[in-house]
Structures are given as structure tokens and as C-alpha cells.
Design a protein around this motif. Structure first.
Motif, PDB file in Angstrom:
ATOM      1  N   LEU A 163      51.536  74.001  76.340  1.00 21.34           N
ATOM      2  CA  LEU A 163      51.223  72.568  76.325  1.00 21.34           C
ATOM      3  C   LEU A 163      50.157  72.175  77.342  1.00 21.34           C
ATOM      4  O   LEU A 163      49.219  71.442  76.984  1.00 21.34           O
ATOM      5  N   PRO A 164      50.225  72.599  78.611  1.00 20.29           N
ATOM      6  CA  PRO A 164      49.163  72.184  79.549  1.00 20.29           C
ATOM      7  C   PRO A 164      47.783  72.638  79.105  1.00 20.29           C
ATOM      8  O   PRO A 164      46.803  71.898  79.261  1.00 20.29           O
ATOM      9  N   GLY A 165      47.695  73.869  78.547  1.00 19.80           N
ATOM     10  CA  GLY A 165      46.405  74.345  78.085  1.00 19.80           C
ATOM     11  C   GLY A 165      45.880  73.540  76.914  1.00 19.80           C
ATOM     12  O   GLY A 165      44.688  73.240  76.832  1.00 19.80           O
ATOM     13  N   LEU A 166      46.777  73.169  75.990  1.00 18.25           N
ATOM     14  CA  LEU A 166      46.359  72.373  74.841  1.00 18.25           C
ATOM     15  C   LEU A 166      45.877  70.995  75.273  1.00 18.25           C
ATOM     16  O   LEU A 166      44.850  70.501  74.784  1.00 18.25           O
ATOM     17  N   VAL A 167      46.606  70.366  76.183  1.00 17.47           N
ATOM     18  CA  VAL A 167      46.196  69.043  76.669  1.00 17.47           C
ATOM     19  C   VAL A 167      44.881  69.150  77.444  1.00 17.47           C
ATOM     20  O   VAL A 167      43.964  68.330  77.271  1.00 17.47           O
ATOM     21  N   GLY A 168      44.786  70.189  78.296  1.00 19.18           N
ATOM     22  CA  GLY A 168      43.560  70.381  79.071  1.00 19.18           C
ATOM     23  C   GLY A 168      42.353  70.650  78.190  1.00 19.18           C
ATOM     24  O   GLY A 168      41.241  70.194  78.477  1.00 19.18           O
ATOM     25  N   LEU A 169      42.548  71.397  77.098  1.00 23.81           N
ATOM     26  CA  LEU A 169      41.441  71.697  76.185  1.00 23.81           C
ATOM     27  C   LEU A 169      41.085  70.496  75.325  1.00 23.81           C
ATOM     28  O   LEU A 169      39.907  70.291  74.980  1.00 23.81           O
ATOM     29  N   MET A 170      42.080  69.691  74.964  1.00 18.50           N
ATOM     30  CA  MET A 170      41.830  68.551  74.085  1.00 18.50           C
ATOM     31  C   MET A 170      40.866  67.548  74.721  1.00 18.50           C
ATOM     32  O   MET A 170      40.052  66.925  74.024  1.00 18.50           O
ATOM     33  N   ILE A 171      40.933  67.398  76.032  1.00 18.52           N
ATOM     34  CA  ILE A 171      40.090  66.397  76.699  1.00 18.52           C
ATOM     35  C   ILE A 171      38.603  66.729  76.571  1.00 18.52           C
ATOM     36  O   ILE A 171      37.822  65.910  76.074  1.00 18.52           O
ATOM     37  N   GLY A 193      33.480  76.810  73.651  1.00 18.44           N
ATOM     38  CA  GLY A 193      34.053  78.119  73.342  1.00 18.44           C
ATOM     39  C   GLY A 193      33.879  79.106  74.478  1.00 18.44           C
ATOM     40  O   GLY A 193      34.825  79.839  74.837  1.00 18.44           O
ATOM     41  N   ALA A 194      32.675  79.152  75.059  1.00 23.04           N
ATOM     42  CA  ALA A 194      32.417  80.092  76.147  1.00 23.04           C
ATOM     43  C   ALA A 194      33.272  79.773  77.372  1.00 23.04           C
ATOM     44  O   ALA A 194      33.865  80.672  77.991  1.00 23.04           O
ATOM     45  N   LEU A 195      33.355  78.495  77.726  1.00 23.59           N
ATOM     46  CA  LEU A 195      34.147  78.123  78.903  1.00 23.59           C
ATOM     47  C   LEU A 195      35.637  78.328  78.666  1.00 23.59           C
ATOM     48  O   LEU A 195      36.365  78.729  79.580  1.00 23.59           O
ATOM     49  N   THR A 196      36.103  78.060  77.441  1.00 24.51           N
ATOM     50  CA  THR A 196      37.518  78.283  77.138  1.00 24.51           C
ATOM     51  C   THR A 196      37.894  79.746  77.290  1.00 24.51           C
ATOM     52  O   THR A 196      38.969  80.080  77.797  1.00 24.51           O
ATOM     53  N   SER A 197      36.995  80.642  76.896  1.00 21.97           N
ATOM     54  CA  SER A 197      37.308  82.069  76.925  1.00 21.97           C
ATOM     55  C   SER A 197      37.423  82.618  78.337  1.00 21.97           C
ATOM     56  O   SER A 197      38.090  83.643  78.554  1.00 21.97           O
TER      57      SER A 197
END
Length: 284
Positions: free
Chosen positions: A63-71, A183-187
Motif C-alpha cells: 500500500l505505501p508504494g502504491l500510494v507513493g507511486l500514484m502521486i 518508469g526509470a525512477l520507479t525501477s
């Protein structure tokens, strides 16, 4: 009244009006609805699983990763998409003709996209109340931390999206640049796994960008204190998180208006018509 402040106030009103108009458009809300629904589905399928070797729910870790990525996904992609399209349809050309029009335009974009992104985060957290055990137990401090980090995350990603959108040559290249950046930063940012699994130089790169700190801040808000043992230094590093996100937000808010104004100065009716002609030639 100060012209810049007056333009900012008009931008707030404009952002609220555009948000209400967006709610009535299925096409405008499509990306936000689909991405939010996809994240909720991920939580649903993880609700009964636990991380190997621990008693921590897999949904609670995700959940924290999903919320952090959604922003940044909604904020940055939304800013890039809006700006690149509105270069084509003449919106920026009209804003250019108004005193401090680019300031009002930027504020309006930030307000509209912030409300949309916050709505998605609220839906995610509401789903988390059903699928993530113990989410209600994070306390007032956890919710305040989440709100503060979300605000800084929005302020650091939205101006960056405006800058990318203003530098791109076309809506297609703007979308490609934004997807590549996210995508690059998420990886490399450890949003869904410990960053300590990466090489040291990649960790250093991730530390320079806001996505790592956004994910770290969300984990500090939504996960138990014991989970900090998996982080670098065994700490959530709240001071560093706030300072880095704040620095990105201030830099973006200072750089975006002059870059937008520079881009707007080069806009003209003939240039817009030429881009439309080239686009039509590609279609035909």
C-alpha cells in the motif's frame, strides 16, 4: 493588489472549475479511474498473503508504494498531458495574452491535478481499510505524516511535469518522456522493495530524486515502526525526507513559471497551425 497574487487567486478558481468539468468527462477521468482501480485490485489479491518470514501482510507492505507511486504518476503525467495538449489547442496562446496569465495557468493546473490525485489517494486508502489489517491503528501521527508527504510529493512532481511538457515538441513525445522518467525512477527507487538490494551507485542516484523519499515517507506513515529496520540506517529519516521533497518542490515552483513563459513567448498562431498541419500529414 499584487498582480502575481491576483493571478494565483484566479488560478485557484480556474483549477476548481476545471476539476468539476473533468468529473463530467469520462475521457478526461479515464486514466485516473483505470490506474486507481488497478491498484485497488492489486491490494485485493494480496489481502490474505504475508511477507515470507514475517507476520506482515503483503497488502500492508504494498500500500505505501502504491500510494507513493500514484502521486507522481497522476500528478506528473497529468501535468505533462495537459500542457502538451493545450499547446496544440491554443489554450496557452490565450493565457499568454493575459497579464501574469502563465502564473494563473500553472496554479490552475496544480489545483486541478492535486484535487484529482488526492481523490485517487483517498479511494486507495478507503480500499486499504478493508484489505490491509491494522491500517486504522496508525494513529493521528501517521495520518498527518501521510498528508504532509503527499502534499510535498504533489508540489515536487506537478511543476516537474509542467517543465517536461513545455520542453517536449509534441504530445506524443511529452507522454513518452514522462513515462520514461516515471518508469526509470520507479525501477531504482525502492518503491516496492528495499533499496538496499540495488548497487550502491544506483542507490545514490535514487536518493537524488523525490520518488525514493516519497515512498520512504509513505512507508513511515503506513507501516509499523519495526519495519524501519529494513531501511537504510534502520530509520525512516523524516528530516531528510522533508528537506529533499521540499527542495524539489521549491525548485520546481521557481523554475516552472519562467520556463513556461519562455515557451509561451515562442508560441504564435502560425506556429500552432504549422504543428496541426504536420499532425494531419502524419495521420493521412
Amino acid at each position: 493588489m499584487n498582480p502575481t497574487l491576483h493571478a494565483a487567486r484566479l488560478g485557484v478558481s480556474r483549477g476548481w472549475i476545471e476539476f468539476k468539468q473533468q468529473l463530467a468527462s469520462a475521457q478526461d477521468m479515464g486514466f485516473t479511474v483505470v490506474s486507481t482501480a488497478a491498484f485497488v485490485v492489486v491490494l485485493y489479491f494480496q489481502r490474505d498473503a504475508t511477507l515470507p518470514g514475517t507476520g506482515l501482510s503483503l497488502a500492508a507492505a504494498t500500500l505505501p508504494g502504491l500510494v507513493g507511486l500514484m502521486i507522481p504518476l497522476n500528478g506528473l503525467m497529468g501535468a505533462v498531458g495537459s500542457l502538451s495538449v493545450e499547446r496544440e489547442d491554443g489554450t496557452l496562446l490565450r493565457a499568454k495574452a493575459v497579464p501574469q496569465g502563465m502564473v494563473g495557468y500553472l496554479v490552475g493546473r496544480i489545483v486541478m491535478l492535486s484535487i484529482t490525485t488526492i481523490g485517487s489517494v483517498v479511494v486507495m486508502l478507503a480500499a486499504g481499510l478493508f484489505f490491509v489489517p491494522g491500517l486504522l491503528g496508525i494513529g493521528a501521527g501517521g495520518w498527518l505524516t501521510l498528508a504532509w508527504i503527499a502534499l510535498l510529493g504533489l508540489l515536487s512532481s506537478l511543476p516537474l511535469g509542467a517543465i517536461i511538457g513545455s520542453l517536449a515538441k509534441s504530445p506524443q513525445s511529452a507522454a513518452g518522456l514522462a513515462m520514461l522518467a516515471v518508469g526509470a525512477l520507479t525501477s531504482i527507487s525502492g518503491v516496492f522493495y528495499p533499496i538496499t538490494a540495488l548497487a550502491g551507485w544506483l542507490q545514490a542516484v535514487a536518493h537524488a530524486f523525490p520518488l525514493y523519499w516519497l515512498g520512504l515517507g509513505m512507508r513511515s506513515a503506513l507501516m509499523p515502526d519495526a519495519a524501519a529496520a529494513a531501511e537504510i540506517g534502520g530509520s525512516w529519516r523524516p528530516v531528510e525526507t522533508t528537506l529533499v521533497l521540499l527542495a524539489w518542490a521549491v525548485a520546481g515552483l521557481l523554475l516552472a513559471p519562467p520556463i513556461l513563459r519562455r515557451m509561451a513567448r515562442r508560441e504564435s498562431g502560425s506556429a500552432m497551425e504549422e504543428r496541426r498541419h504536420r499532425a494531419m500529414q502524419r495521420v493521412t
